[in-house]
Design a protein around this motif. Sequence first.
Motif, PDB file in Angstrom:
ATOM      1  N   VAL A   1      -4.997  17.047  -0.383  1.00  0.00           N
ATOM      2  CA  VAL A   1      -4.738  15.770  -1.060  1.00  0.00           C
ATOM      3  C   VAL A   1      -5.130  14.665  -0.087  1.00  0.00           C
ATOM      4  CG1 VAL A   1      -3.019  14.333  -2.194  1.00  0.00           C
ATOM      5  CG2 VAL A   1      -2.823  16.824  -2.326  1.00  0.00           C
ATOM      6  N   SER A   2      -6.221  14.007  -0.375  1.00  0.00           N
ATOM      7  CA  SER A   2      -6.742  12.994   0.538  1.00  0.00           C
ATOM      8  C   SER A   2      -5.845  11.766   0.567  1.00  0.00           C
ATOM      9  CB  SER A   2      -8.167  12.600   0.122  1.00  0.00           C
ATOM     10  OG  SER A   2      -8.153  11.943  -1.132  1.00  0.00           O
ATOM     11  N   GLY A   3      -5.942  11.021   1.641  1.00  0.00           N
ATOM     12  CA  GLY A   3      -5.166   9.787   1.759  1.00  0.00           C
ATOM     13  C   GLY A   3      -5.544   8.767   0.715  1.00  0.00           C
ATOM     14  N   ARG A   4      -6.785   8.783   0.288  1.00  0.00           N
ATOM     15  CA  ARG A   4      -7.217   7.847  -0.756  1.00  0.00           C
ATOM     16  C   ARG A   4      -6.507   8.144  -2.066  1.00  0.00           C
ATOM     17  NH1 ARG A   4     -13.535   6.734  -1.372  1.00  0.00           N
ATOM     18  NH2 ARG A   4     -13.043   5.964   0.729  1.00  0.00           N
ATOM     19  N   ILE A   5      -6.354   9.416  -2.403  1.00  0.00           N
ATOM     20  CA  ILE A   5      -5.625   9.767  -3.627  1.00  0.00           C
ATOM     21  C   ILE A   5      -4.160   9.371  -3.507  1.00  0.00           C
ATOM     22  CG2 ILE A   5      -4.863  11.696  -5.058  1.00  0.00           C
ATOM     23  CD1 ILE A   5      -7.463  13.104  -4.434  1.00  0.00           C
ATOM     24  N   ARG A   6      -3.568   9.614  -2.370  1.00  0.00           N
ATOM     25  CA  ARG A   6      -2.162   9.280  -2.156  1.00  0.00           C
ATOM     26  C   ARG A   6      -1.902   7.792  -2.343  1.00  0.00           C
ATOM     27  NH1 ARG A   6      -0.530  10.599   3.506  1.00  0.00           N
ATOM     28  NH2 ARG A   6       1.523  10.066   2.644  1.00  0.00           N
ATOM     29  N   GLU A   7      -2.833   6.958  -1.900  1.00  0.00           N
ATOM     30  CA  GLU A   7      -2.628   5.509  -1.922  1.00  0.00           C
ATOM     31  C   GLU A   7      -3.124   4.853  -3.198  1.00  0.00           C
ATOM     32  OE1 GLU A   7      -3.235   1.825   1.218  1.00  0.00           O
ATOM     33  OE2 GLU A   7      -4.724   3.438   1.147  1.00  0.00           O
TER      34      GLU A   7
END
Length: 440
Positions: free
Chosen positions: A296-302
């Motif tokens: 789960v990439s940081g871009r998806i998380r944010e």
Amino acid sequence: MTYCKLLAAHSYNQVQAKTEFEDFTQADKRSLYGDQLGSMSFLEGLSIVDEPKIIIVDIGAAYTKCGLAGETGPRCIIASQVRNPRTKEVDNIWNYSNTSELYESLKELVYALIFKHLLVTPKDRRVVVVESLLCPSEFRETLARVLFKQFEVGSVLFASSHLLSLLTLGTNTGLVMDIGFKETLVVPIYEGIPIMKGWQSLPVAGKAIESRIKTQLMEHGTVSTSEQKFEAVSSVPESITDDVIEDIKVRCCFVTDFSRGQQIQEVTMRGGHANKLPPPPPDIDYPLDGGSILNVSGRIREHSCEVLFEQDNEEISIATLLLEALVKCPIDTRRVLSSSVVIIGGTAMMPGFYHRLNCELIELLRKPHYANQLGVKQFRFYRPPTKENYTAWLGGALTGALETLPSKSLSRDAYLQRGKLPDWCCVDSDDLCEEKRHKL
């Protein structure tokens, strides 16, 4: 005698008492307890040790909360799902095609709540149903028919979740936002009366976040197994179930701050260059069944929670709902309502939600459209004494403990006599109140 000896003697007496009771014959027990032992059914015996308490139930779009009045939290929070009688598959309770199908689904759900989780007998008990102001009439009617005819409850009170949420704070005035699973609903309430011309709704809530997560995972997500590293999620879509998406939303995602959110929207909404995106937060490895690891990439998380604050073609977001609701309220109530904002619903529990919403409101208040009409410079948020996902249920538990509950509830006799459920805004329902009927 020392403490240890006292404790040992107490334990011995308990064992002796239990042994003597087990040695009783059926005749001895009957003489001790009377004929109630033989005639009492199993379901009645489940709650004989306590006086009947009021059942509080809140059937949400994603989860159902159920418990007893006077308690500080629900005894169970379960998914609002049952096995569909038509398709024989587990489906959401709100996904029904007709009232007959809804009746069977509600009957199965209420049965599980009462006999599996609460372990009480429903006959002649009072029930408080927490509902939204926009709950479909056929759902209310069907639920009342299930409770009265199938489970023979004594009375039912349908109460608004927005009003009950204010009850937990000891006030009757506030601007209540319910951001749950399917939609966000804002209702201003002044002196205990909903200002219905000011209510606002938007079909954006937790479900929209999950849809955004799933879309981004299918496009950019990777899965690593013992055989292959960094395999595209789109090649194994069966591994990304709805439960996995929801768990990722709860455990991994968050609402970013206002400045980073504006930079993200500049690229995703207005077509800006990708170089303008802020540095992403760290990635997270999410374990799946079978030993697979989902990245789960940081871009998806944010980025996933930005769907709540992105304005559509009509420049509407969940932040503008609060302002539009205030604009439609009487002028003398706006300042009081803006200083008493209450947020309920499970989506409000996302990390960073309150701070981001407050920043969005402050920025919107600088626009001439709202600055000229409202004259409000800031908002004051009140946090309920419990988690946002069951704040409304707690208000129902407080309502169920009031002595005035019988006068507000619809009795089974009145329902069977009239054959229908009065609307919550109906003023000609005095004959339906149990207490007034007995006075006549």
